[in-house]
Structure formats: structure tokens, C-alpha cells
Design an enzyme around this catalytic site. Structure first.
Site, PDB file in Angstrom:
ATOM      1  N   HIS A  49      -3.897   5.991   3.191  1.00 52.85           N
ATOM      2  CA  HIS A  49      -4.620   4.773   2.829  1.00 52.85           C
ATOM      3  C   HIS A  49      -4.044   3.535   3.524  1.00 52.85           C
ATOM      4  O   HIS A  49      -4.774   2.729   4.109  1.00 52.85           O
ATOM      5  CB  HIS A  49      -4.575   4.596   1.307  1.00 52.85           C
ATOM      6  CG  HIS A  49      -5.471   3.527   0.774  1.00 52.85           C
ATOM      7  ND1 HIS A  49      -5.060   2.222   0.631  1.00 52.85           N
ATOM      8  CD2 HIS A  49      -6.755   3.569   0.344  1.00 52.85           C
ATOM      9  CE1 HIS A  49      -6.054   1.506   0.117  1.00 52.85           C
ATOM     10  NE2 HIS A  49      -7.102   2.292  -0.065  1.00 52.85           N
ATOM     11  N   SER A  70     -11.518  -1.481  -0.585  1.00 51.57           N
ATOM     12  CA  SER A  70     -10.222  -1.545   0.109  1.00 51.57           C
ATOM     13  C   SER A  70     -10.422  -1.809   1.593  1.00 51.57           C
ATOM     14  O   SER A  70      -9.714  -2.622   2.205  1.00 51.57           O
ATOM     15  CB  SER A  70      -9.458  -0.224  -0.054  1.00 51.57           C
ATOM     16  OG  SER A  70      -8.965  -0.076  -1.354  1.00 51.57           O
ATOM     17  N   VAL A 126      -6.786 -15.572  -5.928  1.00 55.66           N
ATOM     18  CA  VAL A 126      -6.917 -14.473  -4.969  1.00 55.66           C
ATOM     19  C   VAL A 126      -8.281 -14.521  -4.284  1.00 55.66           C
ATOM     20  O   VAL A 126      -9.286 -14.871  -4.905  1.00 55.66           O
ATOM     21  CB  VAL A 126      -6.730 -13.119  -5.698  1.00 55.66           C
ATOM     22  CG1 VAL A 126      -6.981 -11.941  -4.761  1.00 55.66           C
ATOM     23  CG2 VAL A 126      -5.339 -13.031  -6.310  1.00 55.66           C
ATOM     24  N   ASP A 150       0.844  -1.197   0.000  1.00 58.28           N
ATOM     25  CA  ASP A 150       0.000   0.000   0.000  1.00 58.28           C
ATOM     26  C   ASP A 150       0.883   1.253   0.000  1.00 58.28           C
ATOM     27  O   ASP A 150       1.946   1.259  -0.614  1.00 58.28           O
ATOM     28  CB  ASP A 150      -0.926  -0.039   1.218  1.00 58.28           C
ATOM     29  CG  ASP A 150      -2.292   0.552   0.927  1.00 58.28           C
ATOM     30  OD1 ASP A 150      -2.369   1.784   0.756  1.00 58.28           O
ATOM     31  OD2 ASP A 150      -3.279  -0.203   0.859  1.00 58.28           O
TER      32      ASP A 150
END
Length: 388
Positions: A174, A328, A281, A141
Site C-alpha cells: 500500500h 487512498s 485536514v 503508511d
């Protein structure tokens, strides 16, 4: 492959075309050629410092570096393939009001806050069984606020892929917000994350604007694999397929790493972002406080699990707090629950994915409806993890 000639041409190209160069990936078709070239590159970089601009990516047997448009390497050998690097940006998030003061009491937790999402998935009810002890999570990130009081006990070694001489300090917010939801551990005040004893490894691949190259993300995955982390949280996405990113994801998956990624915030009904779209994933959509799919969330059969993602309260820069919305934020909740599961029993990425899908709470109330992705529930997930 003539390694010496290849590196000579690479050195020449780096020296002549830096001003007009853009980032590229140089793929090696032979693993042997790659490691031979990497060994020679590391040896030469002390006497030819410009070669330090070349980043080896073991996980995909490639170099990342700036190359000019007329590089001689394009026709050098059938043993290499050159691909232009791609840039992506974190999805612009809908934010609530920024909270500058210490967190207030929202639940019966002495002077600490249990954010609504952590509470809704039932994490507090299973902390007596698992708190994510000794589970290592790489958060690829924007970095992390190392001085945040709720995170300082959760942080371990990380890497700044934009400047390896610096700490992966967050200059965007973030990454700090994601880390807070996963593993904040406010002791006397502040917030508590889903897995308060899990260990966060900040991997800074995104700059202060929330932009990153695919090569930096691949380097982040590579670092997580080489440091034997358990979970890789990727709270970002891109619209277009990238074969290099897929190769990195596949190699991490086959080495037992659980990869969790956000589905995207476009409100699409039948399409989700990469890397969440890759079958290896765990793909995550977002729900709101009412337990319904958030309007902004991508959705559909390609989603594995939904989790709280609307107006999520978590850590922010400068020891502060902020409410943000997005898939997110939902992804961070899922990574936290996976840490709770892995702390109880070793599980493969496929076992984790299957368990999460099977034990989710249904979002479809119609009797006899086809199976659809459901909502994350920590209690059910822990029960699944305890089953052989």
C-alpha cells in the site's frame, strides 16, 4: 509530580504484566511534568532496559506503552490520564490485475508511463513550471519498496515505528503504491508521479496486514513535525473519533504542516472517516476515469476535493506495478499537487485548503446549484499558488 515514583511504578508494571498487557497512552496534563519525566526516562533506560518499551510522544505530551489491566498508575496522580490505545486497519481495497512486468507506454513520454490519474488532473502540462522540487512529504503508511526503480531517486530518510532498528521497508504494498502516485520518477521506463522531484519520507506505522495502533500514527505525525516535513499524507481512516489523534493533527497543523487524508471507501453520502473529518485536514474523495464520483467513495460537504481513485496504476513490491482503487489513491494525487504548489510559493495549510477548494473543477452540472466539492486540477491549483 513525583517523577521518580511514577517511573518506578511504570518499571514495575512493565516487568510484571507484559504478557497480559495491552497498549495504552499515558497523557500528562502538564507540559513541564511530561518533559521532566521524559528526561528521567531516557536517563534510566540504559540501566533499566525494560523502559525502552515506553515511547515518548512529544506532540501530545504522552507516553505510549503496554500496561496491565490492574496498573497502579491509574490512581497515581491527577497529573496523568490513561487511555487505551486503538487499533485500525487499512481499508480493504478493490484491486485490478497485478502487473508483473515493466510499465508499458500509455502516453507520449518516450518509454515512460503517465498513469491516467496523473494525466487527468493535468499534472504533465505544468511540469515546466513546477515538479515539486525540494518539497518533503511524509507518507504515514506501510513503508516503501526501497529497491523499486521508479522510487529510488525519490526516497529520503524515514522511520520504522514497528522496529526502529530496521528500515521502513514495505511488506504490504500500500505505501509503495501511494509513494508512486505522489513522486515516482521513472527515468527511462516505468511511471511518473504527480510531483516527480518531491522527496518521499516513508513512515512505517502499519504492519504487513495493514494494521496500526493510533499511537504509532501519532508517533509518525510527531516524526514528520520534528523533521520539518512540508506535507503529511495519511491514506487511511477510522470510523470513531479519537481525541489523541485530533490533538496530534492540531499541533501539526499549527506548526504549518499540510495534512492530507482519505475520506473512506464506504460509499456514504454524509459521513467521512477520521482524520479526514478534522477541519484542519484536507479531506479527499475519489473519482473515476469519467470524472464522476466513484461509487465506493464517501462523499458530501465534508469533502474538500475529489481526485482520481479508481483502478489507479502505480508502483508495487518487487519493482512491479499494480492497479488499486480507493480514496487512498486519490489522496496521493492531492499530496502531489500540493507539492507542486508549495514548490512555487510558501503557503499555510489553510491557504492550501482554500485554494484547492476554490480552484476545483465542478462535478455538478446543474446551473445555480449550491457549491459542492469539485475535482482536482493541477493547472488551476498552480495558478492559485502563484496569486498573492
Amino acid at each position: 509530580m513525583d517523577t521518580a515514583t511514577f517511573l518506578h511504578l511504570l518499571h514495575e508494571d512493565l516487568g510484571l504484566t507484559q504478557l497480559s498487557a495491552s497498549k495504552h497512552l499515558i497523557h500528562f496534563t502538564s507540559k513541564t511534568d511530561y518533559f521532566a519525566c521524559k528526561t528521567e526516562l531516557l536517563r534510566l533506560s540504559t540501566e533499566l532496559p525494560i523502559l525502552n518499551n515506553v515511547l515518548p510522544l512529544d506532540i501530545i505530551h504522552a507516553f505510549s506503552c503496554p500496561l496491565g489491566p490492574d496498573t497502579k498508575l491509574k490512581g497515581f496522580s491527577s497529573s496523568t490520564r490513561i487511555e487505551a490505545d486503538t487499533k485500525l486497519t487499512l481499508t480493504k481495497l478493490r484491486s485490478g490485475k497485478r502487473v508483473p512486468k515493466r510499465a508499458s507506454i500509455l502516453s507520449n513520454s518516450h518509454a515512460r508511463t503517465i498513469p491516467w490519474g496523473v494525466d487527468q488532473i493535468g499534472a504533465p502540462e505544468i511540469w515546466s513550471k513546477s515538479v515539486g522540487q525540494n518539497i518533503h512529504i511524509g507518507v504515514v503508511d506501510t513503508g516503501i519498496d526501497f529497491k523499486h526503480p521508479d522510487l529510488k531517486n525519490s526516497i529520503s530518510s524515514g522511520i520504522n515505528l514497528l522496529n526502529r532498528r530496521l528500515l521502513p521497508q514495505d511488506d504490504n504494498g500500500h505505501g509503495t503504491h501511494i509513494a508512486g502516485t505522489i513522486a515516482a520518477t521513472g527515468r527511462y521506463s516505468g511511471i511518473i508521479g504527480v510531483a516527480p522531484k518531491a522527496i518521499i519520507h516513508p513512515v512505517k506505522a502499519f504492519d504487513h496486514n495493514g494494521s496500526a495502533y493510533v499511537s504509532d500514527i501519532i508517533a509518525g505525525i510527531d516524526w514528520c513535525v520534528q523533521n520539518d516535513l512540508d506535507i503529511i499524507n495519511m491514506s487511511f481512516g477510522m470510523k470513531t473519533y479519537n481525541p489523541s489523534l485530533e490533538q496530534a493533527v492540531l499541533n501539526a497543523y499549527y506548526q504549518g504542516k499540510v495534512i492530507v487524508a482519505s475520506s473512506g471507501n464506504d460509499g456514504k453520502k454524509k459521513s467521512i472517516d477520521y482524520p479526514a473529518r478534522f477541519p484542519q485536514v484536507v479531506s479527499v474523495g475519489a473519482t473515476n476515469r469519467l470524472g464522476k464520483i466513484a461509487p465506493f467513495s464517501n462523499r458530501g460537504a465534508e469533502i474538500d476535493i475529489y481526485a482520481p481513485g479508481e483502478r489507479v496504476y502505480s508502483a508495487w513490491l518487487g519493482g512491479k506495478y499494480n492497479e488499486l482503487s480507493g480514496t487512498s489513491m486519490a489522496t496521493a494525487h492531492v499530496s502531489g499537487v500540493i507539492a507542486l504548489m508549495l514548490a512555487l510559493r510558501a503557503m499555510s495549510p489553510q491557504q492550501i485548503k482554500t485554494a484547492l477548494r476554490r480552484c476545483s473543477l465542478s462535478l455538478n452540472k446543474r446551473a445555480g446549484a449550491r457549491w459542492q466539492p469539485g475535482q482536482l486540477n493541477a493547472q488551476r491549483a498552480i495558478r492559485a499558488a502563484r496569486q498573492p
